[in-house]
Design a protein around this motif. Structure first.
Motif, PDB file in Angstrom:
ATOM      1  N   GLU A 267     -11.273  10.330   3.177  1.00  0.00           N
ATOM      2  CA  GLU A 267      -9.934  10.023   2.708  1.00  0.00           C
ATOM      3  C   GLU A 267      -9.723   8.877   1.728  1.00  0.00           C
ATOM      4  N   VAL A 268     -10.326   7.549   1.851  1.00  0.00           N
ATOM      5  CA  VAL A 268     -10.045   6.700   0.930  1.00  0.00           C
ATOM      6  C   VAL A 268     -10.887   7.268  -0.382  1.00  0.00           C
TER       7      VAL A 268
ATOM      8  N   THR B 213      -8.333   8.940  -2.533  1.00  0.00           N
ATOM      9  CA  THR B 213      -7.392   8.474  -3.363  1.00  0.00           C
ATOM     10  C   THR B 213      -7.739   7.497  -4.522  1.00  0.00           C
TER      11      THR B 213
ATOM     12  N   GLY C  55      -3.111   3.475  -7.145  1.00  0.00           N
ATOM     13  CA  GLY C  55      -3.567   2.978  -5.728  1.00  0.00           C
ATOM     14  C   GLY C  55      -2.527   3.572  -4.629  1.00  0.00           C
TER      15      GLY C  55
ATOM     16  N   THR D 170      -9.039  -1.810  -0.609  1.00  0.00           N
ATOM     17  CA  THR D 170      -7.675  -2.017  -1.341  1.00  0.00           C
ATOM     18  C   THR D 170      -7.803  -3.239  -2.135  1.00  0.00           C
TER      19      THR D 170
ATOM     20  N   ASN E  24     -12.860  -5.195   1.650  1.00  0.00           N
ATOM     21  CA  ASN E  24     -11.657  -4.266   1.876  1.00  0.00           C
ATOM     22  C   ASN E  24     -11.345  -3.298   0.460  1.00  0.00           C
TER      23      ASN E  24
ATOM     24  N   LEU F 127      -1.092   9.511  -6.337  1.00  0.00           N
ATOM     25  CA  LEU F 127      -1.731  10.531  -5.550  1.00  0.00           C
ATOM     26  C   LEU F 127      -1.193  11.593  -5.794  1.00  0.00           C
TER      27      LEU F 127
ATOM     28  N   SER G  65     -18.842   5.293  -2.739  1.00  0.00           N
ATOM     29  CA  SER G  65     -19.893   5.676  -1.908  1.00  0.00           C
ATOM     30  C   SER G  65     -19.886   4.842  -0.325  1.00  0.00           C
ATOM     31  N   TRP G  66     -18.898   3.901  -0.118  1.00  0.00           N
ATOM     32  CA  TRP G  66     -18.904   3.079   1.010  1.00  0.00           C
ATOM     33  C   TRP G  66     -17.783   3.651   1.819  1.00  0.00           C
TER      34      TRP G  66
END
Lengths: 665, 439
Positions: free
Chosen positions: A294-295, A298, A571, A251, A249, A576, A289-290
């Motif tokens: 959108e992620v 951030t 984060g 986050t 995950n 952002l 890279s994974w």
């Protein structure tokens, strides 16, 4: 679909009313379902409150869930009726054998949000916090912030209970909820509530391993705000957090990065810090890279923040931030920004070569950003100057249209000349730039052109004619251009007094009645000065690069003292936007930060130069601050914000003197 | 944390609306829908109106929206909504308006277990299954809930310390399924060549994915290459397979990876990613492109592109497409294939100014080439126009081949019990992610 009919007409309500009071259980249940359906689509069924809560007598969990949903929704409209439910809740909480029912009751109870009901809630809530079943405890713990929000005055006994629970709780999920709810109360009240000790920290670290992923996030996120007592404790916490770096995950991984970066400050073993940096960097790169774009975005936004404190982190990984052909542009822009930040005296060649290729991209906006980045690198790193100018000049040679990138090119060339006037000789850059000067069509680029004409009047063929051309159109220009034209024309006049006499007359006549006070004032100042003592004007107007050496030396996003707080919020949305949380949200109270020194982690080489630069800056500021401030105000009213920022930064550094460049290696 | 979660139909009607914190106006669904409609395409996944953040995902045409006033982690909010959608799908079989309207009470139940006061709680299907009392109405044949549902009396999840990670692997009884497991190794390649076919930048993003239909979810043991190494030291060269970094699913125990190169897995039902990995080192790129540009005259350019498949002749790429952007000022373009070309097409799209070259099947070791004759409009000369050619991008898929040489040595079921030996399927697939050649 039948539940979603038209508005509940009078008749329908009556029908429901009849069904709710029917003796048949199934019929009642159907009716309650219908009521919930109406409620969901926003129709008012609050009139049925009494009849609905009567159905609570049945010991059926499905029915209970439905009715509780209804009560939560309407309790604030009908507080008096809601009191009638209290007995039911208390019975459920105290008597029920089924933990599911106990938890359900306490959860719903907490959601009523009616101040005068809350006093009835305290006792059952206390029971539930001490319940044997972890499921009930985890639910009860989360009820406390709910109550606190509505009636904080009755909460102190509950808070004590929470702290006690924190000391003895062993279930990971309950602990995670406990931390999260106590933290929320801390944020709302601005007081410190969680009191940590060695044992609790140990327990939290254990819980991280056992918890579900969201709980891990809660705990890690909290640990990132804690200041460890000594290096040893910091080391232990980092060690326990390291395995989280390989969580699937994103986050969780990111929270782990946050914790580790935070605690690096407290380590006194330099080698260990270096090793840890080597472990964190690949995880951050992997996050890029994974995940979906959108992620990635951030993460990239946060990397530019991390880089300010840890320039050491990506020293050898600049390639990672090269843009791919098929990425969305918002990712590419961030990557450009980061490349500029990572650029140093070792890898600037690599970066510039990459940027050179982006100049061929189709999207004009992206090309513009690329040019801006090249300009930034040229201005920030002396060694890169020659190569950067060569690239820009080469680009200028092929320009045939007044496109967007051309505007940026002119602006960046102006800044480069300002930094180092001698650059005009480099590869005949001035001649080539002058040949595209007519393509300027934005205020900023036009003012850059006017500056170039004034500054390099003696090296440009027919500079006076060019200036006349500008002055003929004076009235149509933007304020920014007008101001620059005034200064540049005076500059030119001092160089060629005889040729420009009429010109300056023309300019003063057209500018002295300007509607804009800035333009008018500046006109009058020059006018008066020219008519009294042209020598003073010369000192003022003729730009001497020597006095301007503190040129945007760094690309700071944040004031150094805000960095710690910013990193704690890594984060989050606020980062952002590259803002501090309390700047973005009014409901967040500023936590009093016992200010500590902010360490910056750098490689060797950069360190030296930085120290020197800073000393230079400090000295200069002390000596020349006053005078410079005047000069700048007068001459560069509308200089690009870079300069202003820089001045601010310097001032701040001087005042606070808290910045500490930490020697790492 | 989330203040509300609501689900809207494509027309903006509220299907589900759960308010956790009551700190936002009741009209937020309308606010959201109005704002979402102002975007020309799909709305941004995250936007703010009047200090309220809206995070949303779209599933089956429905908007699943979370709102908040807090300083959230945006990546997490989207992840949470995605998980919620997965849960709903597990319970109801599909996500669409009709199913959601029929099952709205069930969905409120799921929401209440998944979130409390807006904070995420239990979010794995297996974990909340025992807490849900409603049955899905009109379940689809492929619904997980269809046959897996245990009765409420049978759960014993509330024993201390079982809510934690171990609960992910609750046993599941299902007699109808075939007893089999699929393992896929996917690798996506990023390669960037310069014009002389020299590699500027390359990396592999890979993952091992499993789809488990094993009865009783027995623990598995997965062994990888013996020369596997995780973490790269500066300037180190090794013959083995070096992964720069990797991460694992919650159900994976990677403690023995360093020693025995094995992973212990407690597989949940259905599909999950066992492990992601990233490799940045040098590897032999499976395809090489050699572009040659010649200026025939001031208005004519000839582009020749050679494509070489540099892998074993036993392996067959299932397709390979090459896209060549050509100058905006092109009057016309004629792509020419070799005379003996088979299963190949090349087309010029005059609107997009792109030549597409498609190769259906390509065997390892083979070489193909394409010649494009460009005629330019009078306004531009060949000398300036040639800069606008490229970059050339490639898409391909090569089955039963992987560049990293990461392999599955064996996959064992640790407690075999009395069931028959399940079927195990292993696949390798290599795809392009960004395979670009600059000119």
């Amino acid at each position: 679909m039948a539940y979603f009919g038209n508005n509940p007409q009078r008749g329908e309500l009556q029908e429901l009313y009849a069904d709710l009071n029917d003796l048949n259980f199934e019929k009642k249940k159907e009716a309650v379902k219908k009521v919930i359906a109406y409620m969901t689509v926003g129709k008012d069924v609050s009139d049925l409150f009494q009849s609905v809560i009567k159905c609570l007598e049945f010991n059926d969990i499905e029915m209970k869930k439905l009715i509780y949903l209804y009560i939560v929704n309407y309790s604030r409209q009908k507080p008096d009726d809601a009191i009638m439910v209290i007995q039911n809740f208390r019975k459920d909480v105290r008597k029920s054998e089924n933990p599911l029912v106990r938890a359900l009751a306490i959860r719903t109870f907490g959601c009523l949000r009616v101040p005068k009901l809350n006093e009835y809630l305290i006792e059952p809530l206390k029971d539930c916090i001490q319940d044997d079943d972890p499921y009930v405890r985890k639910t009860a713990v989360l009820c406390v912030p709910k109550v606190y929000e509505v009636s904080p005055e009755i909460c102190p006994p509950l808070l004590e209970l929470l702290q006690k629970l924190l000391e003895k709780e062993s279930n990971a999920l309950v602990l995670a909820n406990l931390i999260q709810s106590m933290r929320e109360i801390e944020v709302v009240s601005g007081k410190q509530i969680i009191i940590l000790n060695q044992k609790i920290i140990q327990k939290l670290l254990l819980a991280v391993d056992e918890c579900i992923e969201w709980g891990q996030i809660f705990i890690l996120d909290y640990l990132a705000t804690y200041n460890p007592q000594d290096s040893k404790q910091a080391e232990i916490i980092i060690e326990r957090t390291l395995p989280r770096l390989s969580h699937i995950n994103p986050t969780v991984t990111f929270c782990a990065v946050k914790v580790i970066l935070k605690y690096l400050d407290f380590l006194d073993n330099g080698d260990l810090v270096k090793n840890l940096c080597k472990k964190v960097a690949p995880s951050l790169i992997s996050l890029l890279s994974w995940n979906q774009p959108e992620v990635q975005y951030t993460i990239l936004r946060n990397i530019s923040l991390i880089l300010q404190k840890f320039p050491i982190l990506f020293e050898n990984d600049v390639k990672v931030f090269f843009c791919s052909f098929n990425e969305p542009y918002y990712i590419k822009y961030e990557k450009l920004d980061i490349m500029v930040r990572i650029c140093d005296s070792k890898n600037f060649g690599q970066v510039l070569n990459e940027l050179l290729i982006y100049l061929n991209e189709a999207d004009p906006h992206f090309v513009r950003k690329t040019i801006k980045s090249i300009g930034k690198i040229a201005i920030t790193y002396d060694k890169a100057l020659d190569k950067a100018v060569s690239i820009l000049v080469e680009f200028a040679k092929n320009i045939q249209q007044p496109t967007e990138p051309v505007q940026e090119l002119l602006i960046q060339m102006q800044l480069i000349y300002k930094k180092n006037k001698q650059m005009y000789k480099h590869e005949e850059s001035l001649k080539i730039i002058y040949s595209i000067i007519d393509y300027a069509n934005e205020p900023e680029s036009k003012s850059a052109c006017a500056w170039i004409v004034g500054e390099f009047g003696e090296f440009i063929p027919k500079s006076v004619e060019k200036m006349k051309e500008y002055i003929d159109n004076f009235q149509m220009e933007d304020r920014l251009v007008q101001l620059q034209l005034l200064t540049s024309a005076v500059q030119l006049y001092l160089k060629y007094p005889s040729q420009c006499a009429i010109l300056i007359q023309q300019l003063i006549t057209s500018a002295k009645d300007s509607f804009n006070p800035d333009v008018r004032d500046r006109t009058y100042i020059y006018w008066r000065l020219l008519s009294t003592d042209p020598e003073i004007v010369k000192n003022l107007v003729c730009f001497n690069s020597g006095t301007f050496s503190n040129f945007s030396k760094d690309l700071r996003l944040w004031e150094t003292q805000d960095l710690v707080l910013a990193l704690e919020n890594m984060g989050n949305i606020s980062n952002l936007f590259h803002k501090l949380p309390h700047q973005l949200y009014k409901n967040i109270k500023i936590k009093v930060n016992n200010q500590q020194e902010v360490k910056i982690y750098k490689g060797d080489e950069k360190l030296e130069s930085q120290v020197k630069e800073q000393q230079d800056e400090n000295q200069q500021n002390i000596q020349k601050e006053q005078q410079q401030q005047q000069d700048i105000d007068l001459l560069n009213f509308d200089d690009p914000p870079v300069n202003n920022n820089n001045n601010n930064n310097n001032n701040n550094n001087n005042k606070s003197n808290k910045t500490d460049v930490f020697e790492l290696i | 944390m989330f203040s509300q979660i609501f689900i809207l139909s494509p027309r903006g009607d509220t299907i589900i609306n759960r308010d956790f914190r009551s700190d936002l106006p009741k009209s937020t669904p309308e606010t959201f829908f109005r704002q979402a409609k102002t975007y020309s395409g799909d709305a941004n996944p995250l936007f703010a109106v009047d200090c309220i953040q809206f995070a949303h995902i779209k599933r089956g045409g429905l908007y699943i929206v979370g709102t908040s006033r807090f300083n959230l982690q945006p990546a997490m909010s989207l992840e949470l909504l995605d998980r919620l959608a997965k849960e709903i799908k597990d319970f109801c079989g599909v996500i669409n308006e009709e199913v959601l309207r029929k099952n709205f009470i069930l969905i409120y139940e799921i929401l209440d277990e998944s979130f409390d006061f807006g904070y995420p709680q239990l979010m794995a299907t297996e974990q909340i299954k025992p807490l849900i009392v409603n049955d899905p109405i009109q379940p689809q044949p492929d619904s997980v809930m269809n046959s897996l549902r245990p009765k409420i009396q049978t759960f014993n999840i509330f024993v201390p310390n079982t809510i934690g990670s171990q609960a992910v692997q609750r046993s599941v009884l299902n007699k109808n399924q075939a007893n089999e497991i699929f393992v896929d190794i996917y690798e996506k390649l990023n390669v960037l060549f310069n014009s002389s076919a020299y590699v500027i930048n390359q990396s592999i993003e890979g993952c091992i994915q499993m789809t488990s239909f094993l009865q009783g979810n027995p623990p598995l043991k997965l062994a990888l290459n013996e020369d596997l190494q995780i973490g790269r030291q500066q300037g180190q060269y090794s013959a083995g397979v070096i992964l720069d970094d990797c991460n694992f699913h919650e159900c994976v125990n990677a403690n023995e990876l360093d020693m025995n190169k094995t992973l212990r897995i407690q597989p949940p039902d259905g599909q999950f990613v066992v492990m992601n990995y990233r490799i940045s080192g040098d590897y032999a790129a499976p395809f090489r492109l050699f572009p040659i540009i010649e200026e025939i005259s001031s208005s004519k350019i000839e582009v020749t592109i050679k494509l070489k498949a540099c892998f074993d002749a036993k392996i067959l790429a299932s397709y390979a497409n090459v896209r060549i952007p050509i100058p905006k000022q092109t009057a016309n373009a004629y792509p020419e294939l070799l005379k003996n070309a088979q299963q190949e097409t090349a087309e010029y799209d005059s609107n997009k100014k792109i030549v597409e070259w498609q190769i259906k099947k390509l065997q390892g070791g083979q070489e193909r080439s394409l010649k494009i004759k460009l005629t330019l409009q009078a306004t531009q000369t060949a000398h300036t126009a040639r800069k606008e050619i490229g970059p050339i991008a490639m898409n391909f898929e090569i089955p039963m081949f992987n560049v990293s040489r990461l392999q599955i040595k064996y996959l064992r079921i640790e407690e075999r019990g009395n069931t028959t030996n399940p079927h195990r399927w292993v696949r390798y697939i290599t795809q392009s992610s960004s395979y670009v050649c600059r000119i």
